[in-house]
Design an enzyme around this catalytic site. Structure first.
Site, PDB file in Angstrom:
ATOM      1  N   LYS A   1       3.149  27.506   9.485  1.00 38.13           N
ATOM      2  CA  LYS A   1       2.554  26.352  10.163  1.00 38.13           C
ATOM      3  C   LYS A   1       1.608  26.801  11.273  1.00 38.13           C
ATOM      4  CE  LYS A   1       5.159  22.800  10.519  1.00 38.13           C
ATOM      5  NZ  LYS A   1       6.433  22.206  10.904  1.00 38.13           N
TER       6      LYS A   1
ATOM      7  N   ARG B   1       7.788  22.115  16.986  1.00 36.89           N
ATOM      8  CA  ARG B   1       8.196  22.212  15.573  1.00 36.89           C
ATOM      9  C   ARG B   1       8.422  23.658  15.184  1.00 36.89           C
ATOM     10  NH1 ARG B   1       5.506  17.533  12.478  1.00 36.89           N
ATOM     11  NH2 ARG B   1       4.320  16.535  14.093  1.00 36.89           N
TER      12      ARG B   1
ATOM     13  N   GLY C   1      11.976  20.830   5.779  1.00 35.49           N
ATOM     14  CA  GLY C   1      13.132  20.051   6.211  1.00 35.49           C
ATOM     15  C   GLY C   1      14.343  20.870   6.641  1.00 35.49           C
TER      16      GLY C   1
ATOM     17  N   MET D   1      14.570  23.093   9.207  1.00 35.79           N
ATOM     18  CA  MET D   1      14.750  23.312  10.641  1.00 35.79           C
ATOM     19  C   MET D   1      14.273  22.089  11.418  1.00 35.79           C
ATOM     20  SD  MET D   1      13.934  27.319  10.857  1.00 35.79           S
ATOM     21  CE  MET D   1      12.484  27.144   9.874  1.00 35.79           C
TER      22      MET D   1
ATOM     23  N   ARG E   1      -0.285  23.164   4.331  1.00 39.74           N
ATOM     24  CA  ARG E   1       0.350  24.337   3.719  1.00 39.74           C
ATOM     25  C   ARG E   1       0.168  24.239   2.213  1.00 39.74           C
ATOM     26  NH1 ARG E   1       6.370  22.301   5.300  1.00 39.74           N
ATOM     27  NH2 ARG E   1       6.355  20.434   4.029  1.00 39.74           N
TER      28      ARG E   1
ATOM     29  N   HIS F   1      32.103  37.237 -17.635  1.00 40.43           N
ATOM     30  CA  HIS F   1      31.829  37.131 -19.069  1.00 40.43           C
ATOM     31  C   HIS F   1      31.115  35.817 -19.380  1.00 40.43           C
ATOM     32  CE1 HIS F   1      33.010  35.910 -23.205  1.00 40.43           C
ATOM     33  NE2 HIS F   1      32.598  37.142 -23.461  1.00 40.43           N
TER      34      HIS F   1
ATOM     35  N   SER G   1      18.957  53.974 -19.238  1.00 41.21           N
ATOM     36  CA  SER G   1      18.874  52.547 -18.945  1.00 41.21           C
ATOM     37  C   SER G   1      19.894  52.266 -17.846  1.00 41.21           C
ATOM     38  CB  SER G   1      19.200  51.749 -20.209  1.00 41.21           C
ATOM     39  OG  SER G   1      19.121  50.380 -19.912  1.00 41.21           O
TER      40      SER G   1
ATOM     41  N   CYS H   1      18.921  47.400 -17.635  1.00 43.40           N
ATOM     42  CA  CYS H   1      19.402  46.359 -18.554  1.00 43.40           C
ATOM     43  C   CYS H   1      20.531  45.543 -17.938  1.00 43.40           C
ATOM     44  CB  CYS H   1      19.821  46.949 -19.887  1.00 43.40           C
ATOM     45  SG  CYS H   1      21.213  48.070 -19.765  1.00 43.40           S
TER      46      CYS H   1
ATOM     47  N   TYR I   1      10.461  49.917 -18.156  1.00 39.50           N
ATOM     48  CA  TYR I   1      10.704  48.571 -18.687  1.00 39.50           C
ATOM     49  C   TYR I   1      11.920  47.938 -18.026  1.00 39.50           C
ATOM     50  CZ  TYR I   1      14.607  50.491 -21.404  1.00 39.50           C
ATOM     51  OH  TYR I   1      15.782  51.091 -21.765  1.00 39.50           O
TER      52      TYR I   1
HETATM   53  C1  PEP Z   1      25.638  46.947 -16.874  1.00 41.71           C
HETATM   54  O1  PEP Z   1      26.700  47.422 -16.515  1.00 41.71           O
HETATM   55  O2  PEP Z   1      24.699  46.712 -16.097  1.00 41.71           O
HETATM   56  C2  PEP Z   1      25.410  46.629 -18.287  1.00 41.71           C
HETATM   57  C3  PEP Z   1      24.229  46.216 -18.698  1.00 41.71           C
HETATM   58  O3  PEP Z   1      26.475  46.699 -19.108  1.00 41.71           O
HETATM   59  P1  PEP Z   1      27.603  45.549 -19.195  1.00 41.71           P
HETATM   60  O4  PEP Z   1      27.157  44.404 -18.402  1.00 41.71           O
HETATM   61  O5  PEP Z   1      27.755  45.253 -20.627  1.00 41.71           O
HETATM   62  O6  PEP Z   1      28.773  46.276 -18.611  1.00 41.71           O
END
Ligand code: PEP
Ligand code: MG
Length: 886
Positions: A23, A93, A102, A104, A337, A455, A765, A832, A852
């Site tokens: 602001k 303000r 909204g 603060m 803004r 899970h 990975s 991953c 990746y």
């Molecule tokens: C991890 O541990 O980040 C992973 C990808 O394997 P999982 O979640 O299957 O344990």
């Protein structure tokens, strides 16, 4: 040189956002480009951090500087605080670096006291206005600064309106408002035990402190956590001389967007109220008129406003959200803004701005909030119906989207009810792998236990199914198929609605609508792909999710969790048989049953990938996850295997582990039972050979990934099993197919020894779920129970399982990358864990040089966009190997 904590609007500019807040920086910028802005000054975000460092005190140095700036403002405006001829009135303000609408506090009309009210009443010849300002000021000051609470004052106003027989605030006259002001002050004294402050400088110090304090109010903290805004930033405070929209019918106030924030349509949209102050528009006390009607009431101010809108859009090259006031027909800009907008509007506006020549493609990509895309990919509640509904509880927003269905308590019921055409929501204490088919059949999943990487959460995100997890407030009675929540009992068949984006739970049916993806979505994604330098793969373990991910732009599979393939009803008996075998022969017999199923799965996945690569991870979870828990299943299994129920129970008991997450799982399974690794290698290689034969136009290079590696020799042992089986099969097929063997880095020791492992591994990975769990030393399934206390106490700002802890876990990953590349510059590096789909974590992955990221299908577009934004902000000298190779 001493730190400068205050800036006049004329001293700042738009680039000083970190210091002046959004602001403050924009008020400065508008001042510089000649907009009609009531003048003032900004107290910096650094002053706010200093306030907290000094134990929530404004130190003498900053106080002195504030006094100096009051002086400057008095000179600029020609008005004086408390002056009986020309009194200065200001608004105070908040304004953080990132806009937090909204969240603060704001105080208007500061500087008023009994004498000053009389002066302005006489001068303006408008005592109603003067007393209206004063009563508003007392109200706001009491609420915000002294935390007296709004309701007492609202009660007094209601009583007054009743007494006068009117319904609207505007119908109260000067005397009524004067009476209210004195009632308010009496209320203040009763609550605080002191007179309402009459010295404007004292009022100002109190207000500044209150704004600093509001940085840490509960709603601001929650907002920050949801929007990745660090608590360390602090807020700036803007002190601005007042322009009055409530001085009569030639005055007014409004808010407007230069384009429609819901649809993106290029048309001024906003609301306006005559004879009112800003909070009346926001608070909904009166119904404002559409901004276009302002043209009739205030033609000159409206024309000027349209001109300002155009100038501001041209200047900021983005849709603006503005607040303004008209005082006696003259326009004053109070704020501008970049406006918040829906995902659909964001895409349209970005594309339109490119087409209008206002911005280039990179800017268009950079201006979309990746987190917003989620809403375009999942069903949503009908907004009108949602407005009328009140949540009965809120838990973790584990997988986005909206779900509405009848409550069922078991996976079997979910399947059965869904098969007869009912929409169901599965409510479980926690889910287990056996629930998978029930989860597929459900609109949404609600669990009592479990965090963001439980899970249920991981599986639901993979499927794109809404999931709300960790609702500890539920008193579950699974046996009798009911639960109690907030004093009400919910039975099987009762309607429930879940919002996986907010975690809200509703005890009623709220209709959902399918989200539509407009054409701009594809355009933005194509630009994102053009500029990103990291590859984006998906985590998928069935052809349906794979096909979905490919549609969303996945360039391959970065993690195929093979254990998920065994959860289906026709596979579980064979895997149970394998687990309960006493000898290698028995185990091999059971594995032989699994092999063709697994090979078939891989072939179907390769087909769905249409030539894109797939990293297959070998069996990972603790084996006891597969064993039956129900008596009838145990009996069935005993019969199948020709064993006694007692024998099976003894085997199950033998599989019990005190800490299964750190137990017999991952590559440890292949070390103890090499036949598992052999079977899985055969299934992968044979599938790839078969698909290669069917599709000579594709180049199949299967990738096998060993989980939970902690030591080179352990990896080398499992790898030797893989290579001996794979080489033999490829040779026997007369093929020259290449394949890769890599490992997950999800054990801190593997990260520390990455330089040992890298020369023997084709790729790493990072399994950031397990790595986070093991680096922090708390369980990914249980941490949700205590993390809230950590947020409250500001020890952690966000869930480290959802957003990568860059300082700790991230540093370990960055070091492991360096160490790995130091001994094998060609090792391909990816992630991953769940973080692979979290925008800020993806940006971090770009910055540390990963090749990746891999994430669940519904997060692929988000990861593509975040990767592009990171590359635009901080381009790398070379494209990652992964993108070149994919
Ligand atoms: C991890 O541990 O980040 C992973 C990808 O394997 P999982 O979640 O299957 O344990
Ligand atoms: Mg793992």
């Amino acid at each position: 040189m001493a730190t400068k904590f205050l800036y006049l609007f004329s001293e700042g500019n738009a680039n000083m956002r970190n210091l002046l807040g959004g602001k403050g920086a924009n008020l400065a910028e508008m001042t510089n480009i000649g907009m009609p802005v009531p003048q003032g000054f900004t107290i910096t975000t650094e002053a706010c951090t200093q306030y907290y460092e000094d134990g929530e005190k404004i130190n003498d140095e900053i106080q002195a500087e504030i006094m100096e700036y009051i002086d400057k403002l008095e000179k600029i405006t020609g008005k004086k605080f408390g002056d009986l001829e020309n009194p200065l009135l200001v608004s105070v303000r908040s304004g953080a670096r990132a806009s937090m609408p909204g969240m603060m506090d704001t105080i208007l009309n500061l500087g008023l006291n009994e004498q000053v009210v009389d002066v302005i009443a006489k001068q303006s010849n408008n005592p109603r206005w003067a007393w209206d300002c004063y009563r508003r000021f007392i109200q706001m000051y009491s609420d915000v600064v002294m935390e007296v609470g709004k309701k007492y004052f609202e009660q007094l106003i209601d009583e007054m309106k009743e007494k006068k027989g009117v319904t609207q605030d505007v119908e109260l006259n000067a005397d009524d408002l004067k009476t209210l002001a004195s009632q308010f002050k009496a209320e203040y004294k009763a609550k605080i035990g002191a007179d309402f402050p009459s010295d404007p400088k004292e009022q100002l110090m109190g207000a500044i402190k209150a704004v600093f304090r509001s940085w840490n109010n509960p709603r601001a903290i929650v907002y920050r956590r949801m929007n990745d805004i660090p608590g360390s930033w602090g807020t700036a405070v803007n002190v601005q001389s007042m322009a009055f929209g409530n001085m009569g019918d030639d005055c007014g106030t409004g808010v407007a967007f230069t384009r429609n924030p819901a649809t993106g349509e290029k048309k001024l949209m906003g609301e306006f109220l005559t004879n009112a102050q800003g909070e009346d528009v926001v608070a909904g006390v009166r119904t404002p008129m559409p901004i276009q009607e302002m043209a009739e009431k205030f033609p000159e101010a409206f024309a000027q406003f349209q001109d300002v809108c155009q100038k501001l859009e041209d200047h900021y090259r983005d849709m603006q959200d503005m607040e303004f006031t008209v005082e006696h027909g003259k326009l004053y800009m109070l704020q501008t803004r970049n406006g918040k907008r829906t995902a659909a509007a964001a895409l349209k506006i970005a594309c339109d701005l490119v087409d209008e020549g206002m911005i280039d493609e990179k800017k268009a990509v950079a201006m979309i909030d990746p987190r917003n895309l989620d809403t375009l990919l999942h069903p949503q509640f009908d907004p009108a119906a949602l407005k009328k509904a009140t949540p009965i509880a809120t838990a973790l927003p584990a997988s986005p989207g909206a779900a509405c269905g009848k409550i069922v308590f078991t996976a079997d019921d979910a399947k059965e009810w869904a098969a007869r055409g009912e929409k169901v929501c599965l409510v479980r204490l926690e889910t287990s792998p056996e629930d998978i088919e029930g989860m597929v059949a459900s609109q949404g999943i609600l669990t009592v236990r479990g965090g963001m990487t439980s899970h249920a959460a991981v599986v639901a995100r993979g499927m794109g199914t809404c999931c709300v997890s960790g609702c500890g407030a539920i008193k579950m009675d699974e046996e009798n198929k009911k639960f109690e929540l907030d004093g009400k009992v919910y039975q099987e068949g009762d309607w429930i609605s879940l919002d996986g984006s907010t975690g809200n739970i509703y005890g009623e049916a709220i209709p959902t609508i399918d989200a539509s993806i407009s054409g701009e979505f594809g355009r933005i994604m194509a630009w994102a792909d053009k500029y990103r330098q990291m590859g984006v793969r998906t985590n998928a373990d069935n052809p349906r999710d794979t096909a979905q991910a490919v549609k969303f732009g996945a360039e391959g599979i970065g993690l195929c969790r093979t254990e998920h393939m065994f959860f289906e009803e026709d596979r579980i008996p064979a895997i149970r048989e394998m687990i309960c075998s006493d000898t290698v022969e028995q185990r091999e017999k059971a594995l032989a049953k699994l092999e063709p199923m697994q090979q078939g799965d891989f072939e179907a996945m390769y087909e769905a990938l249409e030539g894109r690569p797939m990293t297959v991870r070998f069996l990972d979870p603790p084996l006891h996850e597969f064993v039956p828990t129900e008596e009838e299943d145990i009996a069935l299994m005993a019969k199948d295997m020709g064993k006694s129920v007692e024998d099976i129970k003894a085997i199950i008991a033998g599989l019990h582990e005190f800490n299964p997450m750190m137990g017999h799982r991952g590559c440890r399974l292949s070390v103890t039972f090499p036949e598992i690794a052999r079977m899985q290698t055969r299934a992968v290689i044979k599938a790839a050979l078969a698909v290669q034969a069917r599709h000579p136009e594709w180049t199949m290079v299967p990738e096998i990934m060993i989980p939970l590696v902690g030591e080179l020799k352990e990896f080398a042992y499992v790898k030797s099993i893989v290579t001996s089986v794979a080489d033999e099969l490829i040779k026997a097929a007369g093929s020259d197919m290449k394949y890769k063997v890599g490992n997950m880095i999800e054990i801190p020791r593997a990260a520390m020894c990455a330089d040992d492992i890298a020369p023997h591994s084709d790729f790493f990975s990072f399994g950031s779920n397990d790595l986070t769990q093991l680096v922090f030393g708390f369980s990914r399934d249980d941490a949700g129970k205590f993390l809230d206390a950590y947020y409250e106490k500001k020890i952690y700002e966000s869930d480290p399982f959802a957003r990568l802890d860059q300082h700790g876990v991230g540093r370990l990953i960055a070091n492991a990358c360096r160490w790995g590349r130091s001994t094998n510059p060609d090792v391909k590096l990816g992630i991953c864990g769940e973080h692979g789909g979290d925008p800020s974590s993806v940006m971090f992955c770009h910055d540390i040089g990963l090749d990746y990221v891999s994430c669940s299908p519904f997060r692929v577009p988000i990861a593509r966009l975040a990767a592009a934004q990171a590359a635009i902000k901080n381009p790398r000298a070379t494209e990652s190997k992964c993108r070149r190779a994919m």
